[in-house]
Scaffold this active site. Structure first.
Site, PDB file in Angstrom:
ATOM      1  N   HIS A 107      -3.690  -5.135   0.660  1.00  0.00           N
ATOM      2  CA  HIS A 107      -3.163  -5.510   1.979  1.00  0.00           C
ATOM      3  C   HIS A 107      -3.229  -7.026   2.205  1.00  0.00           C
ATOM      4  CE1 HIS A 107      -2.720  -1.547   4.003  1.00  0.00           C
ATOM      5  NE2 HIS A 107      -3.600  -1.166   3.084  1.00  0.00           N
ATOM      6  N   CYS A 115       0.827  -1.207   0.000  1.00  0.00           N
ATOM      7  CA  CYS A 115       0.000   0.000   0.000  1.00  0.00           C
ATOM      8  C   CYS A 115       0.867   1.266   0.000  1.00  0.00           C
ATOM      9  CB  CYS A 115      -0.997  -0.034   1.156  1.00  0.00           C
ATOM     10  SG  CYS A 115      -2.373   1.143   0.942  1.00  0.00           S
ATOM     11  N   GLU A 146      -1.909  -8.659   4.426  1.00  0.00           N
ATOM     12  CA  GLU A 146      -1.848  -8.938   5.856  1.00  0.00           C
ATOM     13  C   GLU A 146      -3.180  -8.765   6.572  1.00  0.00           C
ATOM     14  OE1 GLU A 146      -1.399  -4.440   5.874  1.00  0.00           O
ATOM     15  OE2 GLU A 146      -1.197  -6.133   4.504  1.00  0.00           O
TER      16      GLU A 146
END
Length: 233
Positions: free
Chosen positions: A181, A90, A183
Site C-alpha cells: 500500500h 493490493c 498510499e
C-alpha cells in the site's frame, strides 16, 4: 484536474476510507467510481476522461469471484489497451492479475502486515514507478492475506520478498500493480494493525510489537511517479 480516477473496491472506516488515503498521499482529491457498490467504470471513463486509474485495496477477496469483480477486471484490461495508465494496489493488484490469467490464492505463508522490505528486480529498478529508489530494497506498508501465485502470463516481475513472491509486476506499458500500500501513512498503518488485534493474537502475532515497528517509508513516491507518468501521456 489531476487526470486520475480512483476505482474503489471496498470500504473501511479508518482515516476516511480508501479514496481519502490516496488523496492524502498525493495531496489532491480525485473522482471515485465505487465499483464494489455496482457502479460501472465505462460511464466514468467517458465523463472524467482520466489519463490514469488507481484501483484500491479492499477487505474483500478476489477469490470470491463476484460478478462485479470479473467485470471490473476485464474493464481495467480494456482501459489499459485504450492507452489509459492503470495502477492496481493490493486487491487491485490481485484483481488485474486474475483477469489477465494469473491466479490469486490465500497466501500459505500467512498474513503480511506492517512495515516490510521488498527487493526490486533488475526490471523493477528500471521501471518508471521505482526510479526514485536508491537501492535494491525498499520499505513499504503492507496488509494482505491473499497473494498472486502465479502471475499472469507475460507479466514482468518488479518486486518480491520472502512472504510474497509477487510484490509488484508490470503487465504492459500501461498497466502495473503493487501488492503493498504506497498510499498508507504511518499512523494509518498502525491503526490498521490495532483494528486487527484479535486476529493477530489468534495467529500468534504480537500486534503491539508490529505497531511499534511501523515507521515512515518513501513508497508514496510510487504514486507520484504514476501520476507523472499518466499525465505525461
Amino acid at each position: 484536474m489531476s487526470g486520475l480516477l480512483i476505482v474503489q473496491t471496498g470500504t473501511t472506516s479508518l482515516h476516511g476510507g480508501y479514496p481519502a488515503w490516496f488523496a492524502h498521499a498525493l495531496g489532491f482529491p480525485m473522482p471515485v467510481v465505487r465499483a464494489h457498490e455496482g457502479e460501472l467504470l465505462a460511464p466514468a471513463l467517458e465523463k472524467v476522461k482520466p489519463r490514469g486509474i488507481i484501483v484500491t485495496g479492499s477487505p474483500l477477496s478476489v477469490t470470491d469471484n463476484a460478478e462485479w469483480m470479473t467485470r471490473l477486471g476485464e474493464e481495467l484490461l480494456r482501459a489499459g489497451e485504450r492507452g489509459i495508465h492503470v495502477l492496481g494496489v493490493c486487491f487491485g493488484h490481485q484483481l488485474i492479475a486474475q483477469a489477465a490469467g494469473g491466479r490469486v490464492v490465500k497466501n500459505p505463508r500467512g498474513r503480511e502486515i506492517g512495515t516490510v522490505r521488498v527487493r526490486l528486480t533488475d526490471a523493477g529498478r528500471r521501471d518508471p514507478l521505482f526510479t526514485w529508489a536508491d537501492s535494491d530494497e525498499i520499505e513499504v506498508q503492507a496488509t494482505h492475506e491473499d497473494a498472486v501465485d502465479p502471475p499472469p502470463p507475460g507479466a514482468t516481475l518488479l518486486a518480491s520478498n520472502e512472504n510474497c513472491a509477487v510484490q509488484a509486476y508490470r503487465l504492459s506499458e500501461r498497466i502495473a500493480c503493487v501488492q503493498f500500500h504506497p498510499e498508507l501513512s504511518t499512523v494509518a498503518m498502525r491503526d490498521l494493525i490495532y483494528s486487527r488485534r484479535e486476529k493477530l493474537v489468534a495467529e500468534g502475532r504480537d500486534p503491539l510489537a508490529l505497531a511499534r515497528a511501523v515507521h515512515d517509508v518513501r513508497a508514496d513516491q510510487i504514486l507520484r511517479a504514476f501520476s507523472s507518468l499518466s499525465n505525461a501521456g
